[in-house]
Design a protein around this motif. Sequence first.
Motif, PDB file in Angstrom:
ATOM      1  N   GLN A 158      36.878  45.161  64.777  1.00  0.00           N
ATOM      2  CA  GLN A 158      37.656  45.751  63.696  1.00  0.00           C
ATOM      3  C   GLN A 158      37.441  44.979  62.405  1.00  0.00           C
ATOM      4  O   GLN A 158      37.327  45.558  61.326  1.00  0.00           O
ATOM      5  N   LYS A 159      37.353  43.649  62.477  1.00  0.00           N
ATOM      6  CA  LYS A 159      37.125  42.831  61.291  1.00  0.00           C
ATOM      7  C   LYS A 159      35.755  43.090  60.700  1.00  0.00           C
ATOM      8  O   LYS A 159      35.581  43.169  59.490  1.00  0.00           O
ATOM      9  N   LYS A 160      34.741  43.245  61.557  1.00  0.00           N
ATOM     10  CA  LYS A 160      33.394  43.521  61.062  1.00  0.00           C
ATOM     11  C   LYS A 160      33.341  44.880  60.368  1.00  0.00           C
ATOM     12  O   LYS A 160      32.740  45.043  59.317  1.00  0.00           O
ATOM     13  N   GLU A 161      33.997  45.858  60.974  1.00  0.00           N
ATOM     14  CA  GLU A 161      34.019  47.202  60.388  1.00  0.00           C
ATOM     15  C   GLU A 161      34.752  47.189  59.053  1.00  0.00           C
ATOM     16  O   GLU A 161      34.334  47.819  58.080  1.00  0.00           O
ATOM     17  N   GLU A 162      35.857  46.417  58.990  1.00  0.00           N
ATOM     18  CA  GLU A 162      36.654  46.331  57.773  1.00  0.00           C
ATOM     19  C   GLU A 162      35.838  45.697  56.652  1.00  0.00           C
ATOM     20  O   GLU A 162      35.842  46.155  55.514  1.00  0.00           O
ATOM     21  N   THR A 163      35.090  44.632  56.974  1.00  0.00           N
ATOM     22  CA  THR A 163      34.266  43.960  55.970  1.00  0.00           C
ATOM     23  C   THR A 163      33.211  44.909  55.426  1.00  0.00           C
ATOM     24  O   THR A 163      32.958  44.968  54.222  1.00  0.00           O
ATOM     25  N   TYR A 164      32.562  45.686  56.303  1.00  0.00           N
ATOM     26  CA  TYR A 164      31.557  46.632  55.847  1.00  0.00           C
ATOM     27  C   TYR A 164      32.175  47.715  54.980  1.00  0.00           C
ATOM     28  O   TYR A 164      31.631  48.096  53.942  1.00  0.00           O
ATOM     29  N   ARG A 165      33.356  48.195  55.380  1.00  0.00           N
ATOM     30  CA  ARG A 165      34.019  49.251  54.638  1.00  0.00           C
ATOM     31  C   ARG A 165      34.416  48.769  53.241  1.00  0.00           C
ATOM     32  O   ARG A 165      34.329  49.505  52.261  1.00  0.00           O
ATOM     33  N   VAL A 169      32.917  50.730  49.752  1.00  0.00           N
ATOM     34  CA  VAL A 169      33.835  51.643  49.080  1.00  0.00           C
ATOM     35  C   VAL A 169      34.366  50.988  47.813  1.00  0.00           C
ATOM     36  O   VAL A 169      34.747  49.823  47.824  1.00  0.00           O
ATOM     37  N   SER A 170      34.389  51.713  46.708  1.00  0.00           N
ATOM     38  CA  SER A 170      34.905  51.166  45.463  1.00  0.00           C
ATOM     39  C   SER A 170      36.422  51.076  45.524  1.00  0.00           C
ATOM     40  O   SER A 170      37.071  51.761  46.297  1.00  0.00           O
ATOM     41  N   ALA A 171      36.978  50.218  44.670  1.00  0.00           N
ATOM     42  CA  ALA A 171      38.426  49.988  44.687  1.00  0.00           C
ATOM     43  C   ALA A 171      39.172  51.165  44.089  1.00  0.00           C
ATOM     44  O   ALA A 171      38.693  51.836  43.182  1.00  0.00           O
ATOM     45  N   ALA A 172      40.360  51.409  44.597  1.00  0.00           N
ATOM     46  CA  ALA A 172      41.242  52.452  44.068  1.00  0.00           C
ATOM     47  C   ALA A 172      42.656  51.921  44.119  1.00  0.00           C
ATOM     48  O   ALA A 172      42.938  50.886  44.727  1.00  0.00           O
ATOM     49  N   LYS A 173      43.584  52.609  43.460  1.00  0.00           N
ATOM     50  CA  LYS A 173      44.978  52.183  43.466  1.00  0.00           C
ATOM     51  C   LYS A 173      45.520  52.168  44.890  1.00  0.00           C
ATOM     52  O   LYS A 173      45.290  53.094  45.661  1.00  0.00           O
ATOM     53  N   VAL A 188      40.536  45.933  46.790  1.00  0.00           N
ATOM     54  CA  VAL A 188      40.797  45.635  45.376  1.00  0.00           C
ATOM     55  C   VAL A 188      40.339  44.222  45.037  1.00  0.00           C
ATOM     56  O   VAL A 188      39.666  43.995  44.023  1.00  0.00           O
ATOM     57  N   LEU A 189      40.690  43.254  45.890  1.00  0.00           N
ATOM     58  CA  LEU A 189      40.293  41.872  45.644  1.00  0.00           C
ATOM     59  C   LEU A 189      38.776  41.716  45.655  1.00  0.00           C
ATOM     60  O   LEU A 189      38.225  40.935  44.872  1.00  0.00           O
ATOM     61  N   GLY A 190      38.114  42.461  46.540  1.00  0.00           N
ATOM     62  CA  GLY A 190      36.653  42.383  46.610  1.00  0.00           C
ATOM     63  C   GLY A 190      35.992  42.775  45.307  1.00  0.00           C
ATOM     64  O   GLY A 190      34.922  42.260  44.958  1.00  0.00           O
ATOM     65  N   VAL A 191      36.618  43.685  44.564  1.00  0.00           N
ATOM     66  CA  VAL A 191      36.066  44.124  43.279  1.00  0.00           C
ATOM     67  C   VAL A 191      36.530  43.220  42.140  1.00  0.00           C
ATOM     68  O   VAL A 191      35.723  42.710  41.359  1.00  0.00           O
ATOM     69  N   VAL A 192      37.836  42.995  42.046  1.00  0.00           N
ATOM     70  CA  VAL A 192      38.407  42.289  40.890  1.00  0.00           C
ATOM     71  C   VAL A 192      38.017  40.816  40.864  1.00  0.00           C
ATOM     72  O   VAL A 192      37.593  40.292  39.827  1.00  0.00           O
ATOM     73  N   LEU A 193      38.162  40.120  41.987  1.00  0.00           N
ATOM     74  CA  LEU A 193      37.921  38.677  42.002  1.00  0.00           C
ATOM     75  C   LEU A 193      36.482  38.313  41.675  1.00  0.00           C
ATOM     76  O   LEU A 193      36.220  37.258  41.093  1.00  0.00           O
ATOM     77  N   THR A 194      35.559  39.165  42.044  1.00  0.00           N
ATOM     78  CA  THR A 194      34.144  38.843  41.837  1.00  0.00           C
ATOM     79  C   THR A 194      33.577  39.389  40.532  1.00  0.00           C
ATOM     80  O   THR A 194      32.660  38.801  39.963  1.00  0.00           O
ATOM     81  N   GLN A 195      34.120  40.495  40.038  1.00  0.00           N
ATOM     82  CA  GLN A 195      33.518  41.151  38.882  1.00  0.00           C
ATOM     83  C   GLN A 195      34.194  40.792  37.557  1.00  0.00           C
ATOM     84  O   GLN A 195      33.530  40.739  36.520  1.00  0.00           O
ATOM     85  N   ILE A 246      51.355  39.266  51.795  1.00  0.00           N
ATOM     86  CA  ILE A 246      50.339  38.797  52.733  1.00  0.00           C
ATOM     87  C   ILE A 246      49.737  37.506  52.202  1.00  0.00           C
ATOM     88  O   ILE A 246      49.323  37.433  51.044  1.00  0.00           O
ATOM     89  N   LYS A 247      49.681  36.480  53.028  1.00  0.00           N
ATOM     90  CA  LYS A 247      49.133  35.194  52.617  1.00  0.00           C
ATOM     91  C   LYS A 247      47.667  35.332  52.218  1.00  0.00           C
ATOM     92  O   LYS A 247      46.897  36.064  52.860  1.00  0.00           O
ATOM     93  N   ALA A 248      47.280  34.578  51.198  1.00  0.00           N
ATOM     94  CA  ALA A 248      45.895  34.626  50.722  1.00  0.00           C
ATOM     95  C   ALA A 248      44.923  34.168  51.799  1.00  0.00           C
ATOM     96  O   ALA A 248      43.797  34.675  51.900  1.00  0.00           O
ATOM     97  N   SER A 249      45.353  33.230  52.633  1.00  0.00           N
ATOM     98  CA  SER A 249      44.467  32.687  53.668  1.00  0.00           C
ATOM     99  C   SER A 249      44.138  33.694  54.756  1.00  0.00           C
ATOM    100  O   SER A 249      43.213  33.472  55.545  1.00  0.00           O
ATOM    101  N   LEU A 250      44.882  34.808  54.818  1.00  0.00           N
ATOM    102  CA  LEU A 250      44.640  35.807  55.863  1.00  0.00           C
ATOM    103  C   LEU A 250      43.540  36.793  55.494  1.00  0.00           C
ATOM    104  O   LEU A 250      43.090  37.562  56.349  1.00  0.00           O
ATOM    105  N   PHE A 251      43.099  36.786  54.240  1.00  0.00           N
ATOM    106  CA  PHE A 251      42.008  37.671  53.832  1.00  0.00           C
ATOM    107  C   PHE A 251      40.660  37.013  54.132  1.00  0.00           C
ATOM    108  O   PHE A 251      40.553  35.784  54.124  1.00  0.00           O
ATOM    109  N   TYR A 252      39.655  37.833  54.347  1.00  0.00           N
ATOM    110  CA  TYR A 252      38.380  37.299  54.845  1.00  0.00           C
ATOM    111  C   TYR A 252      37.700  36.365  53.855  1.00  0.00           C
ATOM    112  O   TYR A 252      37.011  35.426  54.240  1.00  0.00           O
ATOM    113  N   ASN A 253      37.873  36.571  52.539  1.00  0.00           N
ATOM    114  CA  ASN A 253      37.228  35.700  51.555  1.00  0.00           C
ATOM    115  C   ASN A 253      38.121  34.562  51.097  1.00  0.00           C
ATOM    116  O   ASN A 253      37.773  33.824  50.175  1.00  0.00           O
ATOM    117  N   LYS A 254      39.315  34.398  51.715  1.00  0.00           N
ATOM    118  CA  LYS A 254      40.245  33.297  51.435  1.00  0.00           C
ATOM    119  C   LYS A 254      40.505  33.118  49.931  1.00  0.00           C
ATOM    120  O   LYS A 254      40.244  32.059  49.356  1.00  0.00           O
TER     121      LYS A 254
END
Length: 435
Positions: A158-165, A169-173, A188-195, A246-254
């Motif tokens: 499930q984690k691998k599938e979530e990371t790929y998804r 997929v672009s961020a939305a509200k 959202v974090l995948g787009v905002v934090l890096t871009q 949700i704690k920040a440490s629980l997301f895959y990119n910490k």
Amino acid sequence: MVAVIKTGHSIHRIFNYNENKVKQGVAACIGAGNYPVDPENMSGSMKLNRFLKQLKLNENVMRNSVHISLNFHVSENHFEKEKLWAIAVDYMGKIGFGKQPYLVYQHTDAGHPHIHIISIKVREDGSRIDMNNIGRNQSEQARKAIEQEYGLVVAEAQKKEETYRIKSVSAAKVMYGKTETKAAIQKVLGVVLTQYKYASLPELNAVLRQYNVMAACGTENSEIYRNKGLVYQVLDGSGNPIGIPIKASLFYNKPTLTFLEQKFKENALKRIPFKSRVKNAIDAALLPGKPSLQELIGKLEKQGIYTLLWQNNKGFLYGITYVDHQTKCVFNGSELGKLYGAKAMQERCQPEKISGQDWLAHPALKGEVGLQPQTRAAAETKAFSNSLQEIAISTGPSNWLEELMQPERGGAYVVGPFKKRRKKRKKRNLSNNNQ
């Protein structure tokens, strides 16, 4: 299946949280372990008193309550409550809570199926249940066994599938209750934090709020603030927090506070070449006549620049942030220069009467946003909120009438000569007396 275990000081709080969900129609109590009767035949006080009576056997246990959530894959939303109850019973037995009183609630207020289990750490003989490393040991073993026994989607897959998804997929509200909360925030974090190039937590939140997400590190007196922690939370349509953080440490990119502080330093330099674009866009929008502040915001929006106004509870403007979606840069008004801060922009725009509800629907920054005191933006925010001269837009004739009614103040060019004359007279009188 993903299991999350939390302990707390108050069984009342955990119990009321789940019971309130039941009253709201987004949850149901589907089972009661080691209770004399079924949950549908018990009142709220009967459910709670079973816990309280056993907790009195050992009042030295401070963190005496347990709150567990078992989260399933989105494709497993067809499970009947009987199967969910069976999974809960099996899980509680495997982690050593099989003989404890516990209640199981099925929640339907998120995009993924999940259940909540509440229990206590005091046994019938008054001894305390040791939960040290229970998540890593007993819970992990129970999870793997239950996944195999009930044919559930494996957590690792499930984690691998979530990371790929997330990457595809672009961020939305984020719409609370309509999408899986953690996965939606992760997108959202995948787009905002890096871009985006932001140099403080308020500037990051200026972007995240557009996706109904907020980063917070608590108030100054909170435990999360003292430990330099960080959580991410979904916002509703009015910009208010909703659901469980949700704690920040629980997301895959910490994306923890330590991670963000490093990004702040890097972005402060990267965004410098793009300051001129925002400043030029603001100056150009002000050239044809003198627009109102709301008209200016509309003009900047057409240039791809989002303007966020910060105001206090009384509706007074004390801060302004510009988010340039074209260059992916975020600037507080003071970062661009004195002419682009909140007070200066009010003076440069056409005065108008604006009620508090006409402002952008974003609440003012308060303690819960978790501004770090060492950041420049935090100092600016504190200076604005503590200022005795509150910023208000002119409302017309009443202002100049009030000025005329104020007592007139004398100038130095009047006081000075009078002081000189008085000194000369004193000297002259003294000389006469000596003679």
